[in-house]
Design an enzyme around this catalytic site. Structure first.
Site, short mmCIF file in Angstrom:
data_model
loop_
_atom_site.label_atom_id
_atom_site.label_comp_id
_atom_site.label_asym_id
_atom_site.label_seq_id
_atom_site.Cartn_x
_atom_site.Cartn_y
_atom_site.Cartn_z
N ARG A 63 0.97 -1.47 0.44
CA ARG A 63 0.09 -0.37 -0.02
C ARG A 63 0.92 1.65 0.12
O ARG A 63 0.22 2.23 -0.59
CB ARG A 63 -1.32 -0.21 1.76
N TYR A 117 -17.05 21.17 -9.70
CA TYR A 117 -17.76 19.75 -10.78
C TYR A 117 -17.99 19.01 -9.52
O TYR A 117 -18.61 19.01 -8.28
CB TYR A 117 -16.18 18.58 -10.52
N ASP A 189 -8.60 22.35 -7.20
CA ASP A 189 -9.13 21.15 -7.76
C ASP A 189 -8.56 21.90 -9.56
O ASP A 189 -9.23 22.84 -10.20
CB ASP A 189 -10.82 20.92 -8.32
N LYS A 214 -7.05 12.75 -16.81
CA LYS A 214 -7.33 13.32 -17.49
C LYS A 214 -5.64 13.63 -18.97
O LYS A 214 -5.40 13.18 -18.93
CB LYS A 214 -7.90 15.22 -17.00
C1 LIG Z 1 -12.86 14.40 -14.56
C2 LIG Z 1 -12.58 15.15 -13.14
C3 LIG Z 1 -12.61 15.50 -11.79
C4 LIG Z 1 -12.68 13.69 -11.41
O1 LIG Z 1 -11.53 12.93 -11.98
P1 LIG Z 1 -11.41 11.01 -11.45
O2 LIG Z 1 -10.82 10.27 -11.99
O3 LIG Z 1 -12.76 10.91 -13.13
O4 LIG Z 1 -12.66 10.64 -10.85
C5 LIG Z 1 -12.17 15.88 -11.02
N1 LIG Z 1 -12.91 17.57 -10.86
C6 LIG Z 1 -12.99 17.90 -12.85
C7 LIG Z 1 -12.55 19.56 -12.71
C8 LIG Z 1 -12.53 16.50 -13.55
O5 LIG Z 1 -13.06 17.23 -14.78
#
Ligand SMILES: *Cc1c(COP(=O)(O)O)cnc(C)c1O
Length: 399
Positions: A63, A117, A189, A214
């Site tokens: 882990r 989000y 974020d 992303k």
């Molecule tokens: C896609 C996204 C997330 C979440 O990411 P995941 O890996 O799909 O859980 C968080 N914040 C933003 C702005 C996003 O576009």
């Protein structure tokens, strides 16, 4: 070749050299995939030694990761000057929820941007509420005036800039300054820009969150989240992740690190192609607002110009005289654009988005429906031709 000190190098170099320490890579370029739950010790004395300190970069238990995950985390840390470390999570959402759990306790209040989000919103409104934590929402354009919303219980602010779906750019430095003066922790974020185009800690953010799913991964084939923070919150972030059992697989870490190496060239191409598309759309008679932070239509455009090193490939536009049905006809007519949520990959995507239903502190006033585009790495001329053809179809279904 000596180990790199990426600290003083330019960001494009850092994403190439970051985390590639010789004792992690061995004689090859990329750190190999170390699969393992059990880490073996030489003898009992060695086992006891391992219990004494809780550091990264040493074998202990599956882990806690292996050189594959440590290398990726180190590379992401190097992208944020002033950072103490990076924790990896199995998704962006896990990164958000675990960071919030690291800093909040029952009775606290958190402020979130109204452009959050949606899963961040639902985590705050459902899960945190159940823990006795109150969520309040603020106008993404609030800036320093966020101080007017602070109460004695306010403990954290979750920003997102630009905002999901509508791309308002926030005055992150002003919000962080007000928060810091009041002893409130700031989280951002940073998925849209990544640390490459917006080194968040330098702008005053305490805890920088990225859905690595992303742009870091960049190839639409791995889910991952990453959180980078400075010394004040590092131990707490790390212990909370350990207590919650957060871990990413070495195979996924390997792919994310592989994606990271080309982040600079990919982001630059996403930026150039998306800008071309945004300007082309702005000239179309069917289009109202183009919500791209580098265009003046976008609320907070001046702040984007002041604070960001670039723009990525995700933006929205309004079909001025459209409705839900004609928007669907437009999107369905696209051939090169897939229809899907998770963006940041090399393939272009189109999505109908409806910000109205996600707002509580502000209202989304725009009449026409929005389409969100992820501009991939196809040739922009082909993407423009595809959009032009879809507009022809759009006219043919309009009454
Ligand atoms: C896609 C996204 C997330 C979440 O990411 P995941 O890996 O799909 O859980 C968080 N914040 C933003 C702005 C996003 O576009």
């Amino acid at each position: 070749m000596a180990d790199h000190d990426s600290g003083s190098k330019k960001p494009a170099t850092q994403v190439v050299t970051g985390g590639r320490r010789k004792n992690w890579t061995g004689a090859v370029v990329n750190p190999p995939v170390w699969r393992g739950s059990t880490h073996l010790y030489d003898d009992v004395a060695h086992l006891r030694e391992g219990l004494k300190s809780n550091d990264d970069g040493r074998f202990f238990y599956g882990r806690r990761g292996s050189p594959t995950q440590w290398s990726l985390a180190a590379a992401l840390t190097e992208m944020e000057p002033g950072a103490a470390g990076t924790m990896l999570y199995p998704s962006g959402v896990a990164a958000i929820s675990c960071s919030l759990l690291a800093v909040l306790k029952p009775g606290d209040e958190i402020l979130l941007t109204d452009s959050s989000y949606d899963p961040s919103r639902s985590f705050a409104d459902a899960f945190l509420k159940r823990m006795g934590i109150t969520a309040r929402y603020y106008d993404p354009l609030i800036g320093a005036e966020i101080a007017d919303l602070f109460s004695p219980a306010t403990r954290a602010i979750l920003m997102e800039s630009p905002g999901s779906l509508t791309f308002e750019v926030q005055d992150v430095p002003a919000i962080c300054e007000a928060a810091s003066a009041a002893g409130i922790v700031t989280l951002l974020d940073n998925t849209w820009a990544t640390s490459h185009f917006f080194p968040a800690l330098e702008k005053g953010v305490d805890i920088a969150i990225t859905a690595a799913t992303k742009y870091i991964v960049g190839h639409s084939d791995v889910m991952m989240g990453a959180v980078t923070t400075h010394g004040k919150y590092w131990t707490r972030l790390r212990r909370t992740a350990q207590q919650l059992g957060q871990v990413v697989s070495p195979d996924d870490a390997y792919l994310a690190a592989r994606g990271l190496r080309t982040l600079d060239v990919r982001l630059r191409q996403h930026e150039a192609s998306a800008l071309k598309m945004a300007h082309w759309l702005k000239e179309r008679p069917e289009v109202g607002l183009v919500l791209h932070p580098a265009l003046p239509d976008c609320p907070g455009h001046d702040i984007w110009k002041r604070d960001f090193k670039g723009a990525s490939g995700l933006f929205s536009f309004e079909l001025a005289d459209g409705d839900d049905q004609t928007r669907a006809a437009f999107i369905d007519a696209l051939e090169l654009f897939g229809i899907g949520y998770s963006w940041g990959g090399f393939e272009s995507l189109a999505l109908p988005v409806d910000p109205k239903k996600h707002r509580t502190a502000t209202q989304w006033q725009q009449k026409g429906p929005l389409v969100r585009l992820n501009i991939g790495l196809e040739h922009p001329d082909d993407l423009i031709a595809d959009l032009a053809k879809a507009f022809e179809h759009y006219h043919s279904v309009q009454s």
